[in-house]
Write a protein that holds these residues in place. Structure first.
Motif, mmCIF file in Angstrom:
data_model
loop_
_atom_site.group_PDB
_atom_site.id
_atom_site.type_symbol
_atom_site.label_atom_id
_atom_site.label_comp_id
_atom_site.label_asym_id
_atom_site.label_seq_id
_atom_site.Cartn_x
_atom_site.Cartn_y
_atom_site.Cartn_z
ATOM 1 N N HIS A 263 -2.313 53.178 58.441
ATOM 2 C CA HIS A 263 -1.890 54.545 58.725
ATOM 3 C C HIS A 263 -2.479 55.479 57.668
ATOM 4 O O HIS A 263 -2.419 55.202 56.469
ATOM 5 N N THR A 264 -3.061 56.575 58.120
ATOM 6 C CA THR A 264 -3.492 57.652 57.231
ATOM 7 C C THR A 264 -2.954 58.959 57.796
ATOM 8 O O THR A 264 -2.451 58.996 58.927
ATOM 9 N N ALA A 265 -3.047 60.019 57.025
ATOM 10 C CA ALA A 265 -2.633 61.317 57.531
ATOM 11 C C ALA A 265 -3.602 61.743 58.631
ATOM 12 O O ALA A 265 -4.749 62.071 58.361
ATOM 13 N N GLY A 266 -3.174 61.674 59.875
ATOM 14 C CA GLY A 266 -4.014 62.135 60.968
ATOM 15 C C GLY A 266 -4.555 61.061 61.871
ATOM 16 O O GLY A 266 -5.115 61.369 62.922
ATOM 17 N N GLN A 267 -4.402 59.765 61.503
ATOM 18 C CA GLN A 267 -4.890 58.721 62.398
ATOM 19 C C GLN A 267 -4.215 57.390 62.090
ATOM 20 O O GLN A 267 -3.663 57.183 61.006
ATOM 21 N N THR A 268 -4.289 56.502 63.093
ATOM 22 C CA THR A 268 -3.818 55.123 62.938
ATOM 23 C C THR A 268 -4.943 54.198 63.366
ATOM 24 O O THR A 268 -5.623 54.446 64.373
ATOM 25 N N ILE A 269 -5.171 53.124 62.586
ATOM 26 C CA ILE A 269 -6.221 52.166 62.893
ATOM 27 C C ILE A 269 -5.575 50.830 63.211
ATOM 28 O O ILE A 269 -4.840 50.270 62.385
ATOM 29 N N ALA A 270 -5.827 50.311 64.416
ATOM 30 C CA ALA A 270 -5.330 49.002 64.816
ATOM 31 C C ALA A 270 -6.439 47.969 64.641
ATOM 32 O O ALA A 270 -7.550 48.153 65.129
ATOM 33 N N VAL A 271 -6.111 46.857 63.961
ATOM 34 C CA VAL A 271 -7.123 45.873 63.554
ATOM 35 C C VAL A 271 -6.654 44.477 63.948
ATOM 36 O O VAL A 271 -5.463 44.176 63.922
ATOM 37 N N PHE B 46 -13.880 47.154 57.248
ATOM 38 C CA PHE B 46 -14.135 48.565 57.535
ATOM 39 C C PHE B 46 -13.813 49.392 56.304
ATOM 40 O O PHE B 46 -13.130 48.946 55.375
ATOM 41 N N ASN B 47 -14.313 50.640 56.307
ATOM 42 C CA ASN B 47 -14.107 51.575 55.208
ATOM 43 C C ASN B 47 -13.435 52.833 55.745
ATOM 44 O O ASN B 47 -13.813 53.355 56.789
ATOM 45 N N ILE B 48 -12.426 53.323 55.012
ATOM 46 C CA ILE B 48 -11.751 54.573 55.355
ATOM 47 C C ILE B 48 -12.010 55.578 54.249
ATOM 48 O O ILE B 48 -11.790 55.279 53.070
ATOM 49 N N ASN B 49 -12.476 56.754 54.621
ATOM 50 C CA ASN B 49 -12.634 57.863 53.677
ATOM 51 C C ASN B 49 -11.733 58.990 54.153
ATOM 52 O O ASN B 49 -12.013 59.653 55.149
ATOM 53 N N ASN B 50 -10.641 59.187 53.420
ATOM 54 C CA ASN B 50 -9.596 60.124 53.842
ATOM 55 C C ASN B 50 -9.303 61.142 52.744
ATOM 56 O O ASN B 50 -8.170 61.581 52.591
ATOM 57 N N GLY C 88 -8.842 64.559 50.932
ATOM 58 C CA GLY C 88 -8.405 65.831 51.483
ATOM 59 C C GLY C 88 -9.473 66.895 51.512
ATOM 60 O O GLY C 88 -9.474 67.768 52.387
ATOM 61 N N ASP C 89 -10.434 66.837 50.547
ATOM 62 C CA ASP C 89 -11.464 67.883 50.511
ATOM 63 C C ASP C 89 -12.565 67.663 51.531
ATOM 64 O O ASP C 89 -13.495 68.458 51.620
ATOM 65 N N ASN C 90 -12.474 66.585 52.310
ATOM 66 C CA ASN C 90 -13.469 66.362 53.365
ATOM 67 C C ASN C 90 -13.198 67.218 54.591
ATOM 68 O O ASN C 90 -14.115 67.593 55.324
ATOM 69 N N GLY C 91 -11.928 67.447 54.873
ATOM 70 C CA GLY C 91 -11.567 68.175 56.089
ATOM 71 C C GLY C 91 -11.502 67.300 57.315
ATOM 72 O O GLY C 91 -11.208 67.777 58.415
ATOM 73 N N HIS C 92 -11.778 65.993 57.152
ATOM 74 C CA HIS C 92 -11.706 65.051 58.274
ATOM 75 C C HIS C 92 -11.583 63.638 57.709
ATOM 76 O O HIS C 92 -11.720 63.426 56.505
ATOM 77 N N ILE C 93 -11.322 62.683 58.587
ATOM 78 C CA ILE C 93 -11.188 61.279 58.196
ATOM 79 C C ILE C 93 -12.381 60.512 58.759
ATOM 80 O O ILE C 93 -12.668 60.590 59.955
ATOM 81 N N GLU D 73 -20.629 51.388 63.801
ATOM 82 C CA GLU D 73 -20.209 52.706 64.287
ATOM 83 C C GLU D 73 -19.222 53.355 63.322
ATOM 84 O O GLU D 73 -18.554 52.683 62.538
ATOM 85 N N GLN D 74 -19.116 54.667 63.438
ATOM 86 C CA GLN D 74 -18.285 55.444 62.534
ATOM 87 C C GLN D 74 -17.547 56.525 63.326
ATOM 88 O O GLN D 74 -18.158 57.221 64.144
ATOM 89 N N SER D 75 -16.255 56.645 63.078
ATOM 90 C CA SER D 75 -15.481 57.706 63.721
ATOM 91 C C SER D 75 -15.219 58.821 62.728
ATOM 92 O O SER D 75 -15.035 58.587 61.531
#
Length: 389
Positions: free
Chosen positions: A240-248, A253-257, A259-264, A288-290
């Protein structure tokens, strides 16, 4: 570093190098397969026969000849040779020292002298393994690369081994939650009770159970983290991150979350994951990358996955990366503030730089590619100001 190299060069010019010093100096010339190294070595050999300092026009012409080896024809993109960018910058400095003459170091009239004067700026060292572990009762444990300790959390044994934590839960262990937080300038590795490995980048955190007793495995992440999830089809792994959920199910995988990115940004290296932002679901396959924002999910199918996970492997890797993104990464890892004196220069960079280098080595490389900086010490905080070319 520059002072040490300059000392070795001065010893070489006097013919006074010891065997150990000669080996140390030779190290800087022994990187194979690089035309820039050959150019520098040849010019240094020429300088050995010169008894008088070169005039400024000759100096500038020679330095420009070296810089042009890597700059190429494209003005907006600077390409840096992999894994030796900091060496390349230092080597150009060696040449400048040699051509100007050692006795000219104390003068500040020329552009080269001005840049050397900037080396008296506050020392900013790279990040390291450090984090804070918050236990279920609120107790905080400071962790760094020198620590080796056993921490008890109920029936769960938590073993710190330098820059990593390893959880081992006994049968029937009651579920409590811990949080591992890295500061700016920190990183840490974690092995969860199910065997899942997690790497935390700087300014990041993960909240997780000390044991996985149910039919699901769930954690919460902020900042940036790399997951190598232990396979267990009967118990899906959810992030769980602010704004999305990843089911595995079982994947890397790598998560970049940040705040200064403006997206996940979530990048899949192996396996399969499903991204859910509450409005839409997208499944990713390896490579692939979301990109998730408040409105939608987009998918990038042309991803340099090595660049995405370079931080985990001790590198900064850039591939046509904007200067502003480069400076964000440096800011988090070296724990400095970054400002711009005017609009950010429209520059992109490609190449690799070790995260173990002092920031001055990285900035020296960027300066040689026509990006200039000023370092100031504002009490407890250090600041890098990007100034116009």
């Amino acid at each position: 570093m520059e002072e040490r190299i300059a000392y070795l060069l001065a010893q070489h010019r006097r013919g006074a190098l010891t065997a150990a010093e000669r080996q140390e100096l030779q190290h800087w010339l022994d990187v194979p397969g690089d035309a820039t190294v050959d150019t520098i070595a040849a010019l240094m050999e020429q300088e050995a026969a010169i008894t008088e300092p070169l005039d400024e026009s000759t100096l500038e012409e020679r330095v420009a000849r070296i810089v042009s080896v890597d700059k190429g024809e494209e003005k907006k993109t600077a390409t840096i040779h992999p894994l030796r960018t900091w060496w390349w910058a230092a080597a150009v400095l060696i040449l400048c020292f040699s051509l100007l003459g050692i006795y000219r170091w104390q003068h500040r009239q020329t552009a080269i002298d001005t840049r050397l004067a900037q080396q008296s700026n506050p020392v900013i060292m790279p990040g390291s393994n450090k984090a804070v572990l918050t236990l279920a009762n609120g107790e905080k444990v400071n962790l760094d690369s020198t620590g080796h300790q056993l921490i008890r959390e109920g029936e769960t044994a938590v073993q710190q081994q330098g820059g990593s934590l390893l959880y081992a839960a006994g049968a029937g262990t009651a579920v409590t939650y811990n949080t591992l937080t890295t500061p700016r300038g920190g990183q840490f590795q974690l092995v969860l009770a199910d065997g899942t490995s997690v790497w935390l980048n700087a300014a990041s955190s993960i909240r997780y159970p000390t044991a996985f007793n149910g039919d699901t495995r769930q954690v919460e992440v902020s900042g940036e983290a790399y997951f190598q999830v232990a396979s267990d089809p009967g118990r899906p792994f959810t992030v769980h991150t602010a704004g999305q959920t990843i089911a595995v199910l079982g994947t890397q995988f790598n998560i970049n979350n940040y705040g200064d990115n403006g997206h996940i940004i979530t990048t899949l290296l192996e396996g399969k994951i499903r991204i859910d932002n509450g409005r839409r679901q997208v499944e990713l396959t390896p490579g692939e990358q979301s990109i998730v924002n408040a409105a939608d999910i987009s998918v990038n199918r042309n991803v340099d996955t090595d660049m995405v996970v370079a931080w985990k492997n001790g590198l900064f890797k850039f591939n046509g990366t904007k200067l502003e993104e480069v400076m964000k990464q440096l800011s988090r890892w070296y724990d400095v503030d970054v400002t711009y004196a005017g609009p950010a220069p429209d520059r992109r960079f490609s190449g690799e730089i070790t995260r173990g280098a002092a920031i001055t080595e990285v900035l020296d490389m960027l300066r040689l590619l026509q990006v200039n900086f000023k370092i100031t010490d504002n009490g407890p905080r250090k600041m890098i100001t990007v100034v116009p070319d």
